[in-house]
Design an enzyme around this catalytic site. Structure first.
Site, PDB file in Angstrom:
ATOM      1  CD  GLU A  50      12.966   5.599   2.542  1.00  0.00           C
ATOM      2  OE1 GLU A  50      12.878   6.002   1.381  1.00  0.00           O
ATOM      3  OE2 GLU A  50      12.665   4.650   3.231  1.00  0.00           O
TER       4      GLU A  50
ATOM      5  CG  HIS B 291      18.745  -4.490   6.881  1.00  0.00           C
ATOM      6  ND1 HIS B 291      18.508  -5.099   5.728  1.00  0.00           N
ATOM      7  CD2 HIS B 291      17.479  -3.844   6.985  1.00  0.00           C
ATOM      8  CE1 HIS B 291      17.295  -5.065   5.293  1.00  0.00           C
ATOM      9  NE2 HIS B 291      16.576  -4.302   6.112  1.00  0.00           N
TER      10      HIS B 291
HETATM   11  C1  TPP Z   1      14.111   2.547   0.808  1.00  0.00           C
HETATM   12  C2  TPP Z   1      13.709   1.734   1.779  1.00  0.00           C
HETATM   13  N1  TPP Z   1      13.017   2.432   2.950  1.00  0.00           N
HETATM   14  C3  TPP Z   1      12.621   1.503   4.077  1.00  0.00           C
HETATM   15  C4  TPP Z   1      12.704   0.193   3.916  1.00  0.00           C
HETATM   16  C5  TPP Z   1      12.356  -0.708   5.134  1.00  0.00           C
HETATM   17  N2  TPP Z   1      10.958  -1.679   4.813  1.00  0.00           N
HETATM   18  C6  TPP Z   1      11.330  -2.813   4.373  1.00  0.00           C
HETATM   19  S1  TPP Z   1       9.978  -3.550   3.822  1.00  0.00           S
HETATM   20  C7  TPP Z   1       9.032  -2.175   4.062  1.00  0.00           C
HETATM   21  C8  TPP Z   1       7.466  -2.030   4.042  1.00  0.00           C
HETATM   22  C9  TPP Z   1       7.151  -2.494   2.544  1.00  0.00           C
HETATM   23  O1  TPP Z   1       5.756  -2.531   2.398  1.00  0.00           O
HETATM   24  P1  TPP Z   1       5.091  -2.930   1.108  1.00  0.00           P
HETATM   25  O2  TPP Z   1       5.837  -1.955  -0.361  1.00  0.00           O
HETATM   26  O3  TPP Z   1       3.599  -2.636   1.153  1.00  0.00           O
HETATM   27  O4  TPP Z   1       5.230  -4.387   0.886  1.00  0.00           O
HETATM   28  P2  TPP Z   1       4.664  -5.711   1.641  1.00  0.00           P
HETATM   29  O5  TPP Z   1       5.986  -5.955   2.745  1.00  0.00           O
HETATM   30  O6  TPP Z   1       3.465  -5.389   2.139  1.00  0.00           O
HETATM   31  O7  TPP Z   1       4.831  -6.865   0.950  1.00  0.00           O
HETATM   32  C10 TPP Z   1       9.604  -1.268   4.746  1.00  0.00           C
HETATM   33  C11 TPP Z   1       9.234   0.299   5.125  1.00  0.00           C
HETATM   34  C12 TPP Z   1      13.334  -0.510   2.995  1.00  0.00           C
HETATM   35  N3  TPP Z   1      13.390  -1.753   2.676  1.00  0.00           N
HETATM   36  N4  TPP Z   1      13.843   0.451   1.912  1.00  0.00           N
END
Ligand code: TPP
Lengths: 394, 325
Positions: B60, B130
């Site tokens: 972000e 959320h």
């Molecule tokens: C600071 C923040 N930004 C956005 C999100 C929303 N979000 C939750 S999971 C996710 C994707 C995470 O991907 P990754 O770290 O590759 O893990 P995976 O889900 O593939 O196990 C996002 C964008 C969040 N939880 N926290």
């Protein structure tokens, strides 16, 4: 000042750029999909009893995910996140640690908690956010945590646990604990500023922390090639001067080997290690997501053939540490137990209204006590509008 | 006129902004081909190409820092932060950079073209990470504009105004209403004024003020009060910063009473700022203390969401309290 940090390479007199991709990073693979070990592969420290324990945790994980996705579809829980195809990373990670080691996870690592013995009831109570949930029903399903099991409660903001893990591990070191911290995160979360902050802090301050990146190819809909351009996450470990290893994340023996070595190194040298486990998120990101909007069935199919659980099973069968009767019985029992546990957990009351104001501070301050009192008066006036708490207000 | 839900109205506004202005860009986590986790940017990549509508890495501070750079260069970035709860990693870029660019450079540089869109608010079983309504943190920062629409019609007109406003704007979208709120929205281009509140219902006994998803709640409470013979004037603040003191004060001069309701916790929320200003503007005309009906001062819970919320029943009780004072 330590001038050694400016390592001089060979001197050249014609300008040339170094290509980041020219750094080759090997990937550790021990177990093949058919259950045979690669020629000359060095096995982790594992015996029959340990292997069976690991396998049972993998099976529990698979059965739990299947059932809970079903429960979410039936509207019994609001949300769920599965780890289909990635179970070896979390279960194997915990299996390579000692019980006193801290685990700080992202959210898709319930396998580690399963391995450590978080009970089926504990899982259910959290997912149904009832009054027996250790987290008091405050967080969304899958945000587990257990002090007794050294598993830090999950926080949704991504990456925040990474610098915290460096700090936690540094504290363990200062207090002379025979323990390390293992920190899980996804390749998506590795883009966050906290990732860079955490790695650098750990490297500079010599924290015995194992950074464990699950590189499963996707962050929600974003494929890893839109997440970074360099050579994965491992290459960044190299940049921060951290010992780095890349492994096949669907190979339980490779995971175990890497974590066992990393633990030894982190403890003996008091230094961080980074493990990048290559895998694939076979299922949806969560029950709110539909992967058909951003990837093909064929791509998923390809990865089904790398299933870490069937890989371990084949190895166990060949060693006579497991057989098909045990397999059938185990999965049947698991499915039965989980269904029964769902039925129990969904009937347990929601937390009492008092839990709304506790744990914000160590003591409930006066302004929150007042807000609670006026809330109770209000609820008594409109009991039908607050069905979870109304009946229990004295 | 077309029937649109709030998401479609936002998508439509983005489409218009990108069509008229080649320098307008939409980006954020999962914003590209997938169209964002809520699908607000659906179809934009297909229409305007990957260079103008794209996924960013998951960072972000990077999204907003990048957007600040783009805006300073003269482009028109419309950045999405996936949930308002995750705007905090970008807090420094917003509060210290976006907000102060113009001031610190003596207007040598500015990021006035920047718009940040982000879904906020509770009522969706999202728990503490959320569900937050963080508008007050940003309202404490001079240099930002903060806009919160209440329905699809407002969302389109206010978003277009935000994108075209020559100041950085944070546009908070009530995600509880994304699909729930459907209404008539003109397909053509239109703008609604930033900085103006809107009186949505005339009344004589008390003024009720809210913004975003909380508007539904005060409307419901006003309906209940009507059965008791209480006539409520209802006002949508629409813009948190700079806010429309005049419209609120005029209404309070007429009714003699004010109730402000916000989703965010009570302490130091924007309702507090409004209450302080209005008591100064209207002191001799107030017939009862200004009421604030807000979330309680705890993180947003999951299982006790209803209890935490400033719901219509709590607003209704406060209306009666004010009338019977
Ligand atoms: C600071 C923040 N930004 C956005 C999100 C929303 N979000 C939750 S999971 C996710 C994707 C995470 O991907 P990754 O770290 O590759 O893990 P995976 O889900 O593939 O196990 C996002 C964008 C969040 N939880 N926290």
């Amino acid at each position: 000042m330590n001038t050694d940090i400016y390592k001089e390479g060979p001197v050249v007199h014609n300008a040339a750029f170094i290509d980041g991709h020219s750094v080759e990073i090997p990937i550790l693979k021990i177990l093949q999909q058919d259950g045979t070990v690669y020629d000359g592969a060095e096995l982790p420290d594992i015996n029959e009893e340990h292997a069976v324990k690991i396998y049972k945790a993998l099976a529990f994980h698979r059965a739990l995910d299947e059932r809970m996705i079903g429960a979410q579809r039936q509207g019994r829980i609001s949300f769920y996140m599965a780890a289909l195809g990635e179970e070896a990373a979390s279960v194997g990670g915990a299996a390579g640690l000692e019980a006193q080691d801290m685990i700080m996870a992202q959210y898709r690592e319930q396998g580690a908690l399963i391995y450590r013995g978080f009970s089926l009831e504990d899982f259910m109570n959290q997912m149904f956010s009832n009054e027996k949930d250790l987290g008091k029903g405050r967080q969304m399903p899958i945000h587990y945590g257990s002090n007794a099991l050294n598993y830090m409660t999950i926080s949704s903001p991504l990456g925040t646990q990474i610098p915290q893990a460096a700090g936690y591990a540094y504290g363990q070191k200062l207090q002379g604990k025979d323990a390390v911290t293992l920190c899980y995160f996804g390749e998506g979360a590795a883009s966050e500023g906290d990732f860079h902050a955490g790695l650098n802090m750990a490297a500079v301050h010599n924290a015995p922390v194992i950074f464990f990146c699950r590189n499963n190819g996707y962050a929600i809909s974003t494929p890893s090639d839109e997440q970074y351009v360099g050579n994965g996450i491992a290459s960044r470990g190299v940049g921060y001067g951290i010992k780095t290893i890349r492994i096949d994340g669907n190979d339980i023996l490779a995971v175990l080997k890497a974590v066992q070595l990393a633990r030894m190194y982190a403890l003996e040298e008091n230094k961080p290690v980074i493990i990048e486990a290559m895998s694939y998120r076979l299922g949806a990101h969560s029950t709110s997501d539909d992967p058909s909007g951003y990837r093909t069935k064929e791509e998923e199919e390809k990865w089904h053939a790398h299933d870490p659980i069937s890989r371990m099973k084949s190895w166990m069968l060949a060693k006579n540490w497991w057989n098909e009767e045990q397999e059938t019985a185990l999965f049947e029992q698991l499915r039965e137990d989980i269904l029964a546990a769902v039925k129990v957990a969904e009937k347990i009351d929601k937390p009492p209204v008092e839990d709304l104001v506790t744990d914000v501070y160590d003591q409930v301050p006066e302004h929150l006590q007042k807000q609670l009192e006026s809330l109770k008066t209000h609820i008594k006036k409109y009991p039908e509008a607050y069905p979870f708490t109304a009946g229990r207000i004295k | 006129m077309a029937q649109m839900n709030l998401l479609q109205a936002i998508n439509n506004a983005l489409d218009i902004a990108m069509a008229e202005n080649d320098s307008a860009l939409c980006f954020g986590e999962d914003v590209g081909h997938f169209g964002g986790v809520f699908r607000a940017t659906s179809g934009l990549q297909e229409k305007y190409g990957k260079a103008r509508c794209f996924n960013t890495p998951l960072v972000e501070q990077g999204i907003i820092g990048f957007a600040n750079g783009l805006a300073a260069q003269g482009s028109t970035p419309i950045a999405e932060i996936q949930f308002a709860d995750y705007i905090f990693p970008a807090f420094d870029q917003i509060v210290n950079e976006s907000a102060k660019f113009r001031y610190r450079s003596g207007n040598e540089f500015n990021v006035g073209n920047l718009t940040i869109r982000t879904p906020y608010g509770g009522g969706i079983a999202g728990g503490l990470y959320h569900s937050q309504s963080p508008e007050a943190y940003f309202a404490h920062t001079p240099g930002l504009k903060i806009v919160v629409p209440r329905n699809p019609y407002q969302a389109k007109g206010l978003l277009l105004a935000s994108i075209r406003d020559d100041n950085p704007v944070i546009f908070f979208e009530p995600k509880r209403l994304y699909r729930a709120s459907v209404g008539e929205v003109p397909e053509e281009d239109y703008q609604l004024p930033i900085g103006k509140a809107e009186v949505t219902q005339q009344g004589s006994d008390i003024s009720l003020l809210a913004w975003g998803a909380q508007m539904e709640i005060i409307e419901k409470a006003a309906e209940m009060a009507k059965k008791d013979g209480i006539s409520c004037e209802i006002i949508d603040l629409r813009t948190i910063l700079p806010w429309d003191v005049e419209t609120i004060a005029n209404s309070v001069l007429k009714t003699g009473r004010l109730l402000i309701s916000q989703e965010a916790p009570l302490t130091a929320g924007f309702a507090s700022e409004i209450a302080a200003t209005i008591q100064q503007e209207c002191f001799l005309h107030l017939e009862s203390p200004i009421e604030r009906v807000c979330g309680i001062d705890t993180p947003y819970p999951l299982s006790l969401e209803k209890e935490h919320a400033a719901d219509h029943l709590k607003v209704y009780e406060a209306i009666k309290r004010s009338i019977n004072y």
